[in-house]
Design a protein around this motif. Structure first.
Motif, PDB file in Angstrom:
ATOM      1  N   LYS A   1      42.926  38.549  29.249  1.00 51.76           N
ATOM      2  CA  LYS A   1      42.926  39.238  27.958  1.00 51.76           C
ATOM      3  C   LYS A   1      41.965  40.429  27.959  1.00 51.76           C
ATOM      4  O   LYS A   1      42.220  41.453  27.323  1.00 51.76           O
ATOM      5  CB  LYS A   1      42.565  38.259  26.842  1.00 51.76           C
ATOM      6  N   LYS A   2      40.847  40.295  28.705  1.00 45.77           N
ATOM      7  CA  LYS A   2      39.883  41.389  28.830  1.00 45.77           C
ATOM      8  C   LYS A   2      40.296  42.389  29.906  1.00 45.77           C
ATOM      9  O   LYS A   2      39.548  43.299  30.238  1.00 45.77           O
ATOM     10  CB  LYS A   2      38.497  40.843  29.177  1.00 45.77           C
ATOM     11  N   GLU A   3      41.499  42.192  30.462  1.00 45.82           N
ATOM     12  CA  GLU A   3      42.072  43.035  31.502  1.00 45.82           C
ATOM     13  C   GLU A   3      41.260  43.017  32.792  1.00 45.82           C
ATOM     14  O   GLU A   3      41.201  43.997  33.521  1.00 45.82           O
ATOM     15  CB  GLU A   3      42.289  44.466  30.994  1.00 45.82           C
ATOM     16  N   GLU A   4      40.647  41.879  33.066  1.00 44.66           N
ATOM     17  CA  GLU A   4      39.977  41.643  34.345  1.00 44.66           C
ATOM     18  C   GLU A   4      40.913  40.761  35.171  1.00 44.66           C
ATOM     19  O   GLU A   4      40.857  39.543  35.098  1.00 44.66           O
ATOM     20  CB  GLU A   4      38.634  40.945  34.129  1.00 44.66           C
ATOM     21  N   ILE A   5      41.773  41.414  35.935  1.00 41.99           N
ATOM     22  CA  ILE A   5      42.831  40.668  36.617  1.00 41.99           C
ATOM     23  C   ILE A   5      42.450  40.339  38.059  1.00 41.99           C
ATOM     24  O   ILE A   5      42.329  39.177  38.422  1.00 41.99           O
ATOM     25  CB  ILE A   5      44.162  41.461  36.598  1.00 41.99           C
ATOM     26  N   PHE A   6      42.264  41.359  38.874  1.00 38.82           N
ATOM     27  CA  PHE A   6      42.047  41.157  40.303  1.00 38.82           C
ATOM     28  C   PHE A   6      40.554  41.104  40.601  1.00 38.82           C
ATOM     29  O   PHE A   6      40.019  41.961  41.299  1.00 38.82           O
ATOM     30  CB  PHE A   6      42.743  42.256  41.098  1.00 38.82           C
ATOM     31  N   VAL A   7      39.894  40.080  40.068  1.00 39.14           N
ATOM     32  CA  VAL A   7      38.459  39.897  40.301  1.00 39.14           C
ATOM     33  C   VAL A   7      38.247  38.549  40.980  1.00 39.14           C
ATOM     34  O   VAL A   7      39.078  37.635  40.863  1.00 39.14           O
ATOM     35  CB  VAL A   7      37.660  39.982  38.981  1.00 39.14           C
ATOM     36  N   LEU A   8      37.134  38.443  41.674  1.00 40.57           N
ATOM     37  CA  LEU A   8      36.881  37.230  42.442  1.00 40.57           C
ATOM     38  C   LEU A   8      36.717  35.989  41.563  1.00 40.57           C
ATOM     39  O   LEU A   8      37.040  34.876  41.997  1.00 40.57           O
ATOM     40  CB  LEU A   8      35.648  37.422  43.326  1.00 40.57           C
ATOM     41  N   SER A   9      36.245  36.160  40.333  1.00 45.25           N
ATOM     42  CA  SER A   9      36.096  34.983  39.465  1.00 45.25           C
ATOM     43  C   SER A   9      37.457  34.353  39.154  1.00 45.25           C
ATOM     44  O   SER A   9      37.566  33.129  39.051  1.00 45.25           O
ATOM     45  CB  SER A   9      35.361  35.350  38.177  1.00 45.25           C
ATOM     46  N   ASN A  10      38.494  35.174  39.020  1.00 49.13           N
ATOM     47  CA  ASN A  10      39.835  34.626  38.788  1.00 49.13           C
ATOM     48  C   ASN A  10      40.333  33.852  40.007  1.00 49.13           C
ATOM     49  O   ASN A  10      41.014  32.829  39.872  1.00 49.13           O
ATOM     50  CB  ASN A  10      40.820  35.731  38.428  1.00 49.13           C
ATOM     51  N   ILE A  11      39.992  34.334  41.185  1.00 48.73           N
ATOM     52  CA  ILE A  11      40.395  33.647  42.408  1.00 48.73           C
ATOM     53  C   ILE A  11      39.697  32.291  42.489  1.00 48.73           C
ATOM     54  O   ILE A  11      40.308  31.270  42.827  1.00 48.73           O
ATOM     55  CB  ILE A  11      40.090  34.528  43.638  1.00 48.73           C
ATOM     56  N   THR A  12      38.427  32.270  42.119  1.00 52.39           N
ATOM     57  CA  THR A  12      37.678  31.012  42.091  1.00 52.39           C
ATOM     58  C   THR A  12      38.285  30.053  41.071  1.00 52.39           C
ATOM     59  O   THR A  12      38.400  28.842  41.331  1.00 52.39           O
ATOM     60  CB  THR A  12      36.203  31.291  41.760  1.00 52.39           C
TER      61      THR A  12
END
Length: 146
Positions: free
Chosen positions: A74-85
């Motif tokens: 929703k905050k448009e943080e898509i391809f970040v390492l936290s999402n991968i975690t």
């Protein structure tokens, strides 16, 4: 018009509903189970209840990871390492709950269907995690390119 923002909002709402349902089931599961299983099947009801409570921590962790993932999207943080975690944690939650279902499936066969579904979901999440990781590497390289 339906768009991705509305889809994320709907997913967030459904995740909150799922959290509420899980919380309600934690307290009401014995009562609900007594409605579905007659007294002569109390050994099966007990197994279902034990399996459910063994899977609750994994389900709660998965729902909380999903909430964080959806808030990042929703905050448009898509391809970040936290999402991968978060995707990795989601897949492990599925595999841990699948292990509980497998153990119970040795005694009550319908749990083997739950086991298969959880393993399949965990594998899909691993593939999505790997794709997201590769996309984040490409994004990082592009961000460094002048």
């Amino acid at each position: 018009m339906w768009n991705s923002k509305k889809s994320v909002t709907l997913s967030l709402c459904m995740t909150y509903v799922s959290l509420a349902a899980l919380a309600a089931l934690v307290f009401c599961a014995p009562t609900f189970l007594s409605w579905w299983y007659p007294p002569y099947r109390s050994d099966i009801a007990r197994l279902v209840l034990i399996t459910f409570y063994c899977c609750c921590p994994g389900a709660l962790a998965a729902l909380l990871c999903l909430l964080k993932l959806l808030h990042n999207i929703k905050k448009e943080e898509i391809f970040v390492l936290s999402n991968i975690t978060l995707l990795r944690a989601l897949s492990w939650c599925c595999f841990l709950d699948a292990a509980a279902a497998l153990v119970s499936g040795l005694r009550y066969l319908p749990f083997l269907l739950v086991f298969g579904a959880l393993v399949f979901l965990g594998l899909i999440l691993r593939v999505v995690k790997n794709v997201m990781y590769e996309a984040s590497v490409i994004k990082t390289e592009n961000d460094l390119t002048v």
